[in-house]
Every structure is written in C-alpha cells, then in structure tokens.
Scaffold this motif. Sequence first.
Motif, mmCIF file in Angstrom:
data_model
loop_
_atom_site.group_PDB
_atom_site.id
_atom_site.type_symbol
_atom_site.label_atom_id
_atom_site.label_comp_id
_atom_site.label_asym_id
_atom_site.label_seq_id
_atom_site.Cartn_x
_atom_site.Cartn_y
_atom_site.Cartn_z
ATOM 1 N N PRO A 55 0.797 -1.237 0.000
ATOM 2 C CA PRO A 55 0.000 0.000 0.000
ATOM 3 C C PRO A 55 0.829 1.286 0.000
ATOM 4 N N VAL A 56 2.120 1.197 0.279
ATOM 5 C CA VAL A 56 2.948 2.405 0.342
ATOM 6 C C VAL A 56 4.062 2.417 -0.717
ATOM 7 N N ASP A 57 4.020 1.485 -1.638
ATOM 8 C CA ASP A 57 5.009 1.426 -2.727
ATOM 9 C C ASP A 57 6.447 1.503 -2.236
ATOM 10 N N CYS A 58 6.777 0.669 -1.255
ATOM 11 C CA CYS A 58 8.125 0.702 -0.689
ATOM 12 C C CYS A 58 9.005 -0.454 -1.165
ATOM 13 N N ILE A 59 8.571 -1.164 -2.201
ATOM 14 C CA ILE A 59 9.351 -2.284 -2.719
ATOM 15 C C ILE A 59 9.833 -1.932 -4.118
ATOM 16 N N SER A 60 11.138 -2.012 -4.298
ATOM 17 C CA SER A 60 11.714 -1.648 -5.596
ATOM 18 C C SER A 60 12.853 -2.602 -5.931
ATOM 19 N N SER A 61 13.421 -2.431 -7.110
ATOM 20 C CA SER A 61 14.555 -3.250 -7.527
ATOM 21 C C SER A 61 15.774 -2.915 -6.685
ATOM 22 N N ASP A 62 16.511 -3.945 -6.313
ATOM 23 C CA ASP A 62 17.725 -3.772 -5.526
ATOM 24 C C ASP A 62 18.894 -3.526 -6.480
ATOM 25 N N PRO A 63 19.463 -2.321 -6.479
ATOM 26 C CA PRO A 63 20.558 -2.024 -7.408
ATOM 27 C C PRO A 63 21.815 -2.847 -7.145
ATOM 28 N N ASN A 64 21.901 -3.479 -5.982
ATOM 29 C CA ASN A 64 23.055 -4.317 -5.656
ATOM 30 C C ASN A 64 22.876 -5.764 -6.097
ATOM 31 N N MET A 65 21.684 -6.091 -6.606
ATOM 32 C CA MET A 65 21.384 -7.470 -7.021
ATOM 33 C C MET A 65 20.797 -7.479 -8.430
ATOM 34 N N VAL A 66 21.562 -7.007 -9.396
ATOM 35 C CA VAL A 66 21.094 -6.939 -10.776
ATOM 36 C C VAL A 66 21.075 -8.345 -11.374
ATOM 37 N N GLU A 67 19.884 -8.776 -11.824
ATOM 38 C CA GLU A 67 19.726 -10.081 -12.452
ATOM 39 C C GLU A 67 18.808 -9.929 -13.660
ATOM 40 N N SER A 68 19.101 -10.665 -14.714
ATOM 41 C CA SER A 68 18.263 -10.651 -15.905
ATOM 42 C C SER A 68 17.061 -11.575 -15.687
ATOM 43 N N LYS A 69 16.088 -11.476 -16.569
ATOM 44 C CA LYS A 69 14.923 -12.375 -16.490
ATOM 45 C C LYS A 69 15.380 -13.827 -16.620
ATOM 46 N N GLU A 70 16.388 -14.068 -17.448
ATOM 47 C CA GLU A 70 16.906 -15.417 -17.615
ATOM 48 C C GLU A 70 17.534 -15.934 -16.318
ATOM 49 N N GLN A 71 18.285 -15.067 -15.645
ATOM 50 C CA GLN A 71 18.883 -15.469 -14.363
ATOM 51 C C GLN A 71 17.805 -15.721 -13.320
ATOM 52 N N LEU A 72 16.768 -14.895 -13.316
ATOM 53 C CA LEU A 72 15.668 -15.101 -12.373
ATOM 54 C C LEU A 72 14.954 -16.413 -12.679
ATOM 55 N N GLN A 73 14.792 -16.735 -13.967
ATOM 56 C CA GLN A 73 14.167 -17.998 -14.364
ATOM 57 C C GLN A 73 15.019 -19.177 -13.907
ATOM 58 N N GLU A 74 16.334 -19.074 -14.065
ATOM 59 C CA GLU A 74 17.241 -20.124 -13.607
ATOM 60 C C GLU A 74 17.160 -20.299 -12.098
ATOM 61 N N LYS A 75 17.089 -19.187 -11.377
ATOM 62 C CA LYS A 75 16.963 -19.254 -9.915
ATOM 63 C C LYS A 75 15.656 -19.933 -9.526
ATOM 64 N N TYR A 76 14.577 -19.582 -10.228
ATOM 65 C CA TYR A 76 13.271 -20.214 -9.983
ATOM 66 C C TYR A 76 13.383 -21.731 -10.153
ATOM 67 N N HIS A 77 13.987 -22.174 -11.270
ATOM 68 C CA HIS A 77 14.130 -23.607 -11.505
ATOM 69 C C HIS A 77 14.968 -24.275 -10.418
ATOM 70 N N ALA A 78 16.032 -23.626 -9.978
ATOM 71 C CA ALA A 78 16.871 -24.179 -8.913
ATOM 72 C C ALA A 78 16.090 -24.294 -7.609
ATOM 73 N N LEU A 79 15.308 -23.251 -7.290
ATOM 74 C CA LEU A 79 14.525 -23.275 -6.056
ATOM 75 C C LEU A 79 13.435 -24.333 -6.082
ATOM 76 N N MET A 80 12.881 -24.575 -7.262
ATOM 77 C CA MET A 80 11.802 -25.547 -7.401
ATOM 78 C C MET A 80 12.316 -26.967 -7.661
ATOM 79 N N GLY A 81 13.639 -27.096 -7.787
ATOM 80 C CA GLY A 81 14.221 -28.415 -8.029
ATOM 81 C C GLY A 81 13.999 -28.894 -9.445
ATOM 82 N N LYS A 82 13.818 -27.952 -10.370
ATOM 83 C CA LYS A 82 13.601 -28.306 -11.785
ATOM 84 C C LYS A 82 14.889 -28.075 -12.553
ATOM 85 N N GLN A 83 14.957 -28.720 -13.706
ATOM 86 C CA GLN A 83 16.134 -28.521 -14.561
ATOM 87 C C GLN A 83 15.746 -27.930 -15.870
#
Length: 83
Positions: A55-83
Amino acid sequence: MALIITDECINCDVCEPECPNEAISQGEEIYIINPALCTECVGHYDVPQCVEVCPVDCISSDPNMVESKEQLQEKYHALMGKQ
C-alpha cells in the motif's frame, strides 16, 4: 534483479504471505527480502506480487542485485528443483 523493501515500510504484513518463494520475512525494524530466494515472481506470476499488494510502494529493484529475467528464471528452476 531481486527486490528490496525500503525504510518506508509500515509493517502492514500484506507482502509476506504473497511471496511464493517465502523470500520475505520480518527483519529487526521492517520486512526484508532474501535476495537468494527472490525471483520477482518469475516462474509464478507475471508481476511481483509483493509490489502489487504494497500500500505504500516501498518495494523496488535492488541495485546491488542486478539479475536478468533469464537469471531469475534459472533461480526459480533451482529453487523448485527443476532442470
């Protein structure tokens, strides 16, 4: 990029249950996001759910953790135990 919660957080408790990766938890003063678990909801939703409900728009991108959509997808697969 992983997301970050700024000090504008009012501890309203709405973001934590919305995170499909359980990356959000209560910190010492405000909620925090674990960047190792944050995929910006890639693999689950089209947009980050915490950002949608904040409700207060206090969540934003972390400039210290730059990741591409592909890297985020890879992280998702790793977290879900998928390959």
